[in-house]
Motif scaffolding. Structure first.
Motif, PDB file in Angstrom:
ATOM      1  N   THR A 295       0.908  -1.374   0.000  1.00  0.00           N
ATOM      2  CA  THR A 295       0.060  -0.233  -0.021  1.00  0.00           C
ATOM      3  C   THR A 295       0.943   1.377  -0.092  1.00  0.00           C
TER       4      THR A 295
ATOM      5  N   VAL B  38      -6.436  -0.505   4.459  1.00  0.00           N
ATOM      6  CA  VAL B  38      -5.790  -1.891   4.199  1.00  0.00           C
ATOM      7  C   VAL B  38      -4.526  -1.819   4.401  1.00  0.00           C
TER       8      VAL B  38
ATOM      9  N   ASP C 152      -3.851  -8.312   3.934  1.00  0.00           N
ATOM     10  CA  ASP C 152      -5.099  -8.403   4.063  1.00  0.00           C
ATOM     11  C   ASP C 152      -5.853  -9.161   3.123  1.00  0.00           C
TER      12      ASP C 152
ATOM     13  N   VAL D  50      -9.263  -8.952   0.563  1.00  0.00           N
ATOM     14  CA  VAL D  50     -10.108  -7.895   0.272  1.00  0.00           C
ATOM     15  C   VAL D  50     -11.253  -8.124  -0.714  1.00  0.00           C
TER      16      VAL D  50
ATOM     17  N   ASP E  86      -7.668   3.064  -2.315  1.00  0.00           N
ATOM     18  CA  ASP E  86      -7.936   2.508  -1.154  1.00  0.00           C
ATOM     19  C   ASP E  86      -9.596   2.583  -0.900  1.00  0.00           C
TER      20      ASP E  86
ATOM     21  N   LYS F 126     -12.839  -5.445   3.660  1.00  0.00           N
ATOM     22  CA  LYS F 126     -11.775  -6.328   4.073  1.00  0.00           C
ATOM     23  C   LYS F 126     -12.275  -7.600   4.527  1.00  0.00           C
TER      24      LYS F 126
END
Length: 107
Positions: free
Chosen positions: A54, A70, A74, A76, A98, A104
């Protein structure tokens, strides 16, 4: 049509701002007993993915950086559209904002 970039290593790619790099789950195309499944049985209406990396977040209207929700690792749920495809060897990754990620997945 979305632009597609090609890289030699996924580690060479660092998302900026509120971008999230994900890899979609590949559906099983055959069962444990060797029966091949039709595409209609392996296509999810909303694809799941694993977050790979990220960005640090994007600034809000006051100039304060709001971190992404997130984090790497993770699971998603993605929208059925959008994202920018990135090819690394035979693997395909996607960059989403995002705010475009739907949920999530808690385990």
């Amino acid at each position: 049509m979305a632009a597609q970039a090609t890289f030699k290593s996924i580690k060479a790619l660092v998302p900026l701002l509120d971008r999230v790099l994900v890899q979609r789950f590949k559906p099983e195309t055959k069962t444990a007993t060797g029966i091949f499944l039709p595409t209609s049985a392996t296509t999810s209406p909303l694809p799941e993915a694993t977050v790979i990396a990220t960005g640090p977040g994007a600034p809000n209207k006051n100039g304060e950086v709001v971190p992404t929700i997130v984090k790497a690792g993770d699971r998603v749920l993605l929208p059925g559209w959008g994202g920018n495809a990135i090819k690394v060897g035979d693997e395909e990754y996607y960059l989403f904002r995002d705010s475009e990620i739907l949920a999530k997945i808690q385990e």
